[in-house]
Motif scaffolding. Structure first.
Motif, mmCIF file in Angstrom:
data_model
loop_
_atom_site.group_PDB
_atom_site.id
_atom_site.type_symbol
_atom_site.label_atom_id
_atom_site.label_comp_id
_atom_site.label_asym_id
_atom_site.label_seq_id
_atom_site.Cartn_x
_atom_site.Cartn_y
_atom_site.Cartn_z
ATOM 1 N N THR A 62 43.439 45.133 36.338
ATOM 2 C CA THR A 62 43.497 44.953 37.599
ATOM 3 C C THR A 62 44.827 44.719 37.581
ATOM 4 O OG1 THR A 62 43.064 43.174 40.109
ATOM 5 C CG2 THR A 62 43.164 42.419 37.291
ATOM 6 N N THR B 173 45.392 40.153 41.821
ATOM 7 C CA THR B 173 44.245 39.686 42.694
ATOM 8 C C THR B 173 44.094 38.865 43.232
ATOM 9 O OG1 THR B 173 42.182 40.556 42.767
ATOM 10 C CG2 THR B 173 42.783 39.701 40.625
ATOM 11 N N VAL C 228 38.422 43.323 42.072
ATOM 12 C CA VAL C 228 39.240 43.347 41.975
ATOM 13 C C VAL C 228 40.367 44.644 42.171
ATOM 14 C CG1 VAL C 228 39.046 41.827 39.359
ATOM 15 C CG2 VAL C 228 39.223 44.298 39.579
ATOM 16 N N SER C 229 41.637 44.341 41.679
ATOM 17 C CA SER C 229 42.338 44.849 42.772
ATOM 18 C C SER C 229 42.627 46.103 41.675
ATOM 19 C CB SER C 229 43.649 45.036 43.278
ATOM 20 O OG SER C 229 43.508 43.385 44.069
ATOM 21 N N HIS C 230 42.095 47.242 41.491
ATOM 22 C CA HIS C 230 42.242 48.726 41.018
ATOM 23 C C HIS C 230 42.418 50.133 41.253
ATOM 24 C CE1 HIS C 230 42.578 50.170 36.882
ATOM 25 N NE2 HIS C 230 42.003 50.569 36.834
#
Ligand SMILES: [Zn+2]
Ligand SMILES: [Zn+2]
Length: 230
Positions: free
Chosen positions: A138, A141, A114-116
């Motif tokens: 996140t 995403t 995911v987007s972290h």
């Protein structure tokens, strides 16, 4: 789904009794941030000798490298995977594949990036009856929600919602969701109940009000001690 598998261990030793902690056989870690692993060292210590075998800590390799470099590094906490008693070590670290199902204590799990701000993975968890998805931390995403949309018998999404919308800039740079970005993300979600977690405590009241104002009955704020069965 069962009492033996945890997703993250931010406050497991505060939330569970010693007997309940001894039932935990495996911890799936989403990422290395402290609010997700703070109780892991104490969980390892508390289950030692009570459990039948080592506690298994599972995550993709980059997360495990971070945990072993920065936490179980013999400076902050002993590397108990290298200290074996009569029954072997109290903890083992198992790297898991990304995007490919693996077995974790009777549950089939799939890690999805995911987007972290550090390497972070959401997890799809399935047994023979049902599946659920955990987002991890996140911002907006794509891949996890694409996997969720094609997951059979999906019963629920557990989605982070960290900051209220007046902290949108903080949420964006730290790669978290607010009710505003959550609302936009919902267009990608399959049609199942959504349980929100990871609210920053000082903002809980504002977050709860903003989420209610979205007027989405599928959204529910997860509170401590909620017990859900799927
Ligand atoms: Zn984080
Ligand atoms: Zn977090």
């Amino acid at each position: 789904m069962n009492d033996a598998l945890c997703v993250d261990a931010g406050a497991v030793t505060e939330a569970l009794t010693l007997e309940e902690q001894a039932q935990v056989r495996a911890v799936l870690v989403t990422h290395s941030h402290m609010d997700h692993v703070a109780s892991l060292p104490f969980l390892v210590e508390n289950v030692f000798g009570r459990a039948l075998g080592p506690l298994e800590v599972l995550a993709p390799e980059d997360v495990l490298v971070s945990l072993r470099t920065h936490l179980f590094n013999d400076a902050l906490w002993p590397d108990f995977s290298q200290i074996a008693g009569e029954r072997g070590p109290s903890v083992t670290f198992r790297p898991v594949p990304v995007g490919v199902p693996f077995s974790a204590d009777g549950i089939t799990a799939t890690a999805v990036r995911v987007s972290h701000v550090v390497p972070t993975y959401g997890y799809v968890l399935s047994d023979e009856k049902s599946s659920v998805v955990f987002s991890g931390d996140t911002g907006p995403t794509e891949e996890l929600w694409a996997v969720a949309r094609r997951t059979p018998r999906l019963k629920a999404l557990f989605v982070e919602c960290s900051f209220p919308s007046d902290l949108q800039r903080i949420a964006d740079v730290s790669r978290h969701l607010t009710p505003a970005t959550l609302h936009a993300e919902m267009a990608k979600f399959p049609d199942v109940p959504i349980f929100l977690y990871h609210m920053k405590p000082p903002a809980l009241a504002r977050l709860t009000a903003e989420i209610a104002a979205l007027g989405k009955p599928r959204l529910r704020v997860l509170v401590d001690d909620d017990a859900l069965t799927f």
